[in-house]
Design a protein around this motif. Structure first.
Motif, mmCIF file in Angstrom:
data_model
loop_
_atom_site.group_PDB
_atom_site.id
_atom_site.type_symbol
_atom_site.label_atom_id
_atom_site.label_comp_id
_atom_site.label_asym_id
_atom_site.label_seq_id
_atom_site.Cartn_x
_atom_site.Cartn_y
_atom_site.Cartn_z
ATOM 1 N N UNK A 6 -3.988 11.157 1.262
ATOM 2 C CA UNK A 6 -3.443 11.213 0.023
ATOM 3 C C UNK A 6 -4.321 10.697 -0.983
ATOM 4 N N UNK A 7 -4.826 11.567 -2.049
ATOM 5 C CA UNK A 7 -5.586 10.831 -2.987
ATOM 6 C C UNK A 7 -4.702 10.139 -4.175
ATOM 7 N N UNK A 8 -5.144 9.103 -4.549
ATOM 8 C CA UNK A 8 -4.455 8.431 -5.547
ATOM 9 C C UNK A 8 -5.199 7.744 -6.422
ATOM 10 N N UNK A 9 -4.838 7.125 -7.630
ATOM 11 C CA UNK A 9 -5.674 6.190 -8.518
ATOM 12 C C UNK A 9 -4.836 4.774 -8.285
ATOM 13 N N UNK A 10 -5.690 3.860 -9.247
ATOM 14 C CA UNK A 10 -5.223 2.569 -9.150
ATOM 15 C C UNK A 10 -4.105 2.288 -10.070
ATOM 16 N N UNK A 11 -3.521 1.104 -9.795
ATOM 17 C CA UNK A 11 -2.303 0.664 -10.733
ATOM 18 C C UNK A 11 -1.074 0.859 -10.388
ATOM 19 N N UNK A 12 -0.052 0.474 -11.215
ATOM 20 C CA UNK A 12 1.211 0.137 -10.576
ATOM 21 C C UNK A 12 1.997 1.419 -10.115
ATOM 22 N N UNK A 13 1.543 2.519 -10.984
ATOM 23 C CA UNK A 13 2.271 3.935 -10.247
ATOM 24 C C UNK A 13 1.226 4.465 -9.057
ATOM 25 N N UNK A 14 0.214 3.957 -8.839
ATOM 26 C CA UNK A 14 -0.771 4.701 -7.783
ATOM 27 C C UNK A 14 -0.608 3.871 -6.539
ATOM 28 N N UNK A 15 -1.717 3.268 -6.241
ATOM 29 C CA UNK A 15 -1.813 2.592 -4.914
ATOM 30 C C UNK A 15 -0.795 1.364 -4.653
ATOM 31 N N UNK A 16 -0.504 0.562 -5.875
ATOM 32 C CA UNK A 16 0.636 -0.282 -5.811
ATOM 33 C C UNK A 16 1.681 0.003 -5.209
ATOM 34 N N UNK A 17 2.137 0.977 -5.854
ATOM 35 C CA UNK A 17 3.477 1.729 -5.300
ATOM 36 C C UNK A 17 3.771 2.029 -3.961
ATOM 37 N N UNK A 18 2.337 2.541 -3.464
ATOM 38 C CA UNK A 18 2.179 3.030 -2.247
ATOM 39 C C UNK A 18 2.089 1.967 -1.297
ATOM 40 N N UNK A 19 1.308 0.961 -1.429
ATOM 41 C CA UNK A 19 1.190 -0.145 -0.653
ATOM 42 C C UNK A 19 2.755 -0.998 -0.573
ATOM 43 N N UNK A 20 3.473 -1.057 -1.647
ATOM 44 C CA UNK A 20 4.917 -1.610 -1.540
ATOM 45 C C UNK A 20 5.616 -0.549 -0.468
ATOM 46 N N UNK A 21 5.663 0.401 -0.839
ATOM 47 C CA UNK A 21 6.493 1.391 -0.155
ATOM 48 C C UNK A 21 6.246 1.289 1.484
ATOM 49 N N UNK A 22 5.011 1.488 1.829
ATOM 50 C CA UNK A 22 4.555 1.675 3.083
ATOM 51 C C UNK A 22 4.653 0.384 3.852
ATOM 52 N N UNK A 23 4.323 -0.880 2.987
ATOM 53 C CA UNK A 23 4.518 -2.212 3.661
ATOM 54 C C UNK A 23 6.169 -2.411 4.081
ATOM 55 N N UNK A 76 -1.136 -3.715 8.298
ATOM 56 C CA UNK A 76 -2.524 -3.968 8.156
ATOM 57 C C UNK A 76 -3.262 -3.071 7.419
ATOM 58 N N UNK A 77 -4.085 -3.664 6.525
ATOM 59 C CA UNK A 77 -4.828 -2.747 5.537
ATOM 60 C C UNK A 77 -6.435 -2.638 5.728
ATOM 61 N N UNK A 78 -6.948 -1.525 6.013
ATOM 62 C CA UNK A 78 -8.380 -1.508 6.330
ATOM 63 C C UNK A 78 -9.029 -0.822 5.067
ATOM 64 N N UNK A 79 -9.825 -1.554 4.333
ATOM 65 C CA UNK A 79 -10.326 -1.053 3.039
ATOM 66 C C UNK A 79 -11.866 -0.657 3.095
ATOM 67 N N UNK A 80 -12.434 0.522 2.817
ATOM 68 C CA UNK A 80 -13.536 1.083 3.182
ATOM 69 C C UNK A 80 -14.196 1.556 2.002
ATOM 70 N N UNK A 89 0.756 -6.687 -4.046
ATOM 71 C CA UNK A 89 1.662 -6.333 -3.100
ATOM 72 C C UNK A 89 1.917 -7.227 -2.149
ATOM 73 N N UNK A 90 1.360 -8.360 -1.855
ATOM 74 C CA UNK A 90 1.737 -9.570 -1.044
ATOM 75 C C UNK A 90 1.285 -8.979 0.522
ATOM 76 N N UNK A 91 0.094 -8.183 0.551
ATOM 77 C CA UNK A 91 -0.464 -7.845 1.716
ATOM 78 C C UNK A 91 -1.317 -9.052 2.294
ATOM 79 N N UNK A 92 -0.745 -9.599 3.460
ATOM 80 C CA UNK A 92 -1.401 -10.587 4.099
ATOM 81 C C UNK A 92 -2.417 -10.464 4.949
#
Length: 178
Positions: free
Chosen positions: A100-117, A129-133, A153-156
């Motif tokens: 999925x292609x997204x942008x940054x910000x609260x409606x972009x990747x932040x929302x996705x991180x919170x939902x998937x977490x 666990x998130x891998x950043x490339x 998003x409090x991803x540890x």
């Protein structure tokens, strides 16, 4: 002190001339005041302090192969940083789930991180666990933004690794590797 010189030179001759006032303003006091103000503001203002982000990096001296952390693909999210402030993410192994292609910000990747977490925590009972490339077309600001999103998003558990050729090809196919 400022002074105004109004004296005129009287010469010989019978013609009556009007007196011309020569103006001379002494600006010494104004210059002194300007330097006092500059000095005052330089001494009383505080400069911006650099803000640093805490990162825990592995020790270079310890090169044990046993230290690899096995993480299930079902609780792994991979984020590929592309160009033009866009990113691509997928859950699990590459090629097995649709990216999925997204942008940054609260409606972009932040929302996705919170939902998937929350989904991963509910299904496995463990944290995601998130891998950043980052790609070579992404800018430094994108890496800082994604690290900020991890903190919000409090991803540890996350790691920054090199991007592979197959992932660069996927970014090119999506049009975010320009």
């Amino acid at each position: 002190m400022a002074e105004l010189d109004t004296s005129s030179k009287e010469g010989k001759g019978g013609k009556v001339r009007s007196k011309k006032a020569s103006t001379r303003v002494d600006l010494t006091a104004m210059v002194d005041l300007a330097f006092l103000l500059i000095t005052f503001f330089m001494l009383t203002t505080t400069l911006n302090k650099p803000q640093a982000m805490d990162l825990t990096m592995p020790d270079k001296n310890e090169k044990k192969q046993d230290d690899n952390m096995a993480v299930a693909a079902s609780r792994t999210m991979t984020i590929l940083l592309g160009s033009d402030d866009k990113l691509e993410w997928y859950i699990g192994e590459p090629g097995k789930s649709a990216p999925t292609v997204e942008g940054y910000g609260k409606d972009g990747i932040r929302k996705t991180l919170l939902e998937n977490s929350q989904k991963v925590k509910a299904s496995t009972g463990k944290d995601m666990f998130v891998i950043i490339k980052p790609s070579d077309k992404s800018v430094y600001k994108n890496t800082v933004d994604i690290l900020d999103e991890m903190a919000i998003a409090n991803i540890q558990s996350y790691g920054i690794v090199d991007i592979t050729k197959a992932e660069v090809d996927e970014l090119t196919k999506q049009g975010i590797y320009k």
